[in-house]
Design an enzyme around this catalytic site. Structure first.
Site, short mmCIF file in Angstrom:
data_model
loop_
_atom_site.label_atom_id
_atom_site.label_comp_id
_atom_site.label_asym_id
_atom_site.label_seq_id
_atom_site.Cartn_x
_atom_site.Cartn_y
_atom_site.Cartn_z
N ASN A 31 43.31 38.96 -5.47
CA ASN A 31 42.61 40.19 -5.83
C ASN A 31 43.66 41.30 -5.87
OD1 ASN A 31 41.03 42.47 -5.98
ND2 ASN A 31 40.07 42.23 -3.97
N TRP A 32 44.05 41.67 -7.10
CA TRP A 32 45.16 42.63 -7.24
C TRP A 32 44.72 44.07 -6.97
CZ3 TRP A 32 48.19 40.76 -12.26
CH2 TRP A 32 48.69 39.48 -12.00
N LYS A 33 43.43 44.28 -6.85
CA LYS A 33 42.86 45.62 -6.58
C LYS A 33 43.40 46.66 -7.58
CE LYS A 33 42.21 44.33 -1.82
NZ LYS A 33 41.96 44.74 -0.47
N HIS A 120 32.67 43.00 -3.01
CA HIS A 120 33.81 43.14 -2.09
C HIS A 120 33.48 44.26 -1.10
CE1 HIS A 120 37.79 44.05 -0.55
NE2 HIS A 120 38.15 42.85 -0.96
N GLU A 122 35.11 46.65 -0.05
CA GLU A 122 35.53 47.99 -0.49
C GLU A 122 34.49 48.60 -1.43
OE1 GLU A 122 39.41 46.74 -1.74
OE2 GLU A 122 39.99 46.47 0.34
N GLU A 190 34.80 37.44 4.26
CA GLU A 190 35.89 38.36 4.56
C GLU A 190 35.45 39.33 5.66
OE1 GLU A 190 38.69 38.73 0.98
OE2 GLU A 190 37.07 40.14 0.65
N GLY A 196 43.35 43.77 4.84
CA GLY A 196 44.46 44.71 4.71
C GLY A 196 44.96 45.27 6.04
N SER A 234 43.83 39.28 5.35
CA SER A 234 45.22 39.18 5.81
C SER A 234 45.76 37.74 5.81
CB SER A 234 45.38 39.82 7.19
OG SER A 234 45.02 41.19 7.13
N GLY A 255 44.41 39.58 -0.86
CA GLY A 255 44.72 40.90 -1.40
C GLY A 255 46.22 41.13 -1.40
N GLY A 256 46.72 41.76 -0.33
CA GLY A 256 48.12 42.16 -0.26
C GLY A 256 49.12 41.08 -0.65
C1 PEP Z 1 40.82 41.35 0.03
O1 PEP Z 1 40.94 42.48 -0.37
O2 PEP Z 1 39.93 40.63 -0.42
C2 PEP Z 1 41.74 40.88 1.07
C3 PEP Z 1 41.44 39.80 1.69
O3 PEP Z 1 42.84 41.68 1.30
P1 PEP Z 1 44.07 41.30 2.26
O4 PEP Z 1 44.48 39.90 1.95
O5 PEP Z 1 45.13 42.30 1.94
O6 PEP Z 1 43.57 41.43 3.67
#
Ligand code: PEP
Length: 271
Positions: A31-33, A120, A122, A190, A196, A234, A255-256
């Site tokens: 997920n490049w956000k 998600h 967010e 999640e 994050g 994470s 994500g990251g």
């Molecule tokens: C996400 O945004 O779905 C996610 C899991 O982010 P991260 O891996 O950065 O925690």
């Protein structure tokens, strides 16, 4: 005689279990956000394809997916090999028309997306997306041939209050549309406090929640054993192996770490 039947029954069960395990590849989803320029997105896609080419054995156990920002989807697609699927991070709950700023499921399908991330945390938090809205989006995604990755997860306060299963159970019950199947739906668990932040849930907590989710899905969906349940929060190469070893973890939403090819592919090779 009963003994022979019992042995035969067990052999059939073990065979079925191996077949299921063998069939279900992990889904490694990025997920490049809202990150990066056009050229950075293209470079990232190229880096991912190159990392897979350098270690093509990684495709034996893993399917890959990237979900760039909307306007990066088409140029990124031109860089991707068949080994990497394409998805979006959201879609409109409406089919077509005067919905300023929206992108429809049909538009995503038209540019060769196969997946869309929905609900998600967010979006649930910053845009106050409800389970009802997420269910409408998932239904329209399915109607347009997209696989909906429906995200669920509790906040830190809800976990501390011991409410995590109640919260996730409600999200699942209310966000999954009528026509959800093991083929058109993926669930991403999640925990909000792990996204994050560098914090990950313990493997015991992940096991308990994924087992709970599988049970909820079985009550609703045929062949729920084959529906992928991803863990997200994470995930990185250094913790992927222990997370992937947990029962009912069928991949990761990342994500990251999905913004660096070596980390994204490193997560798949680590586990
Ligand atoms: C996400 O945004 O779905 C996610 C899991 O982010 P991260 O891996 O950065 O925690």
């Amino acid at each position: 005689m009963a003994y022979v039947f019992f042995i035969l029954f067990m052999l059939i069960r073990v065979h079925a279990w191996f077949k299921k395990e063998e069939m279900m590849k992990r889904l490694i989803a990025g997920n490049w956000k809202m990150n990066g320029t056009m050229s950075a997105a293209i470079k990232l896609a190229q880096g991912i394809v190159e990392a897979i080419q350098n270690d093509s054995k990684v495709l034996e156990n893993n399917d890959f997916l990237v979900c760039p920002p909307f306007h990066h989807i088409v140029p990124v697609q031109a860089e991707l090999s068949m080994a990497v699927s394409l998805g979006a991070q959201d879609c409109s709950p409406y089919e077509v028309g005067a919905y300023t700023g929206d992108v429809s499921a049909a538009m995503l399908k038209d540019v060769n997306c196969d997946y869309v991330i929905l609900g998600h945390s967010e979006r649930r938090e910053y845009y106050v997306e409800s389970n009802d809205l997420i269910r409408q989006k998932a239904a329209i995604a399915h109607e347009n041939g997209l696989i909906a990755i429906i995200c669920v997860g509790e906040t830190e306060a809800q976990r501390e209050a011991g409410e995590e299963q109640e919260v996730v159970g409600k999200q699942l019950a209310e966000s999954l549309p009528e026509g959800a199947t093991a083929q058109n739906t993926v669930i991403a668990y999640e925990p909000v406090w792990a996204i994050g932040t560098g914090k990950t849930a313990t493997t015991d907590d992940i096991a308990a929640m994924h087992d709970f989710i599988r049970g909820q899905l079985k009550a609703k969906i045929d062949n729920a054993d084959t529906l992928r349940i991803l863990y997200g929060g994470s995930v990185k190469p250094s913790n992927a192996a222990e997370i992937f070893a947990v029962d009912n973890v069928n991949g990761a939403l990342i994500g990251g770490a999905s913004l660096k090819p070596e980390d994204f592919i490193g997560i798949a090779t680590a586990g």
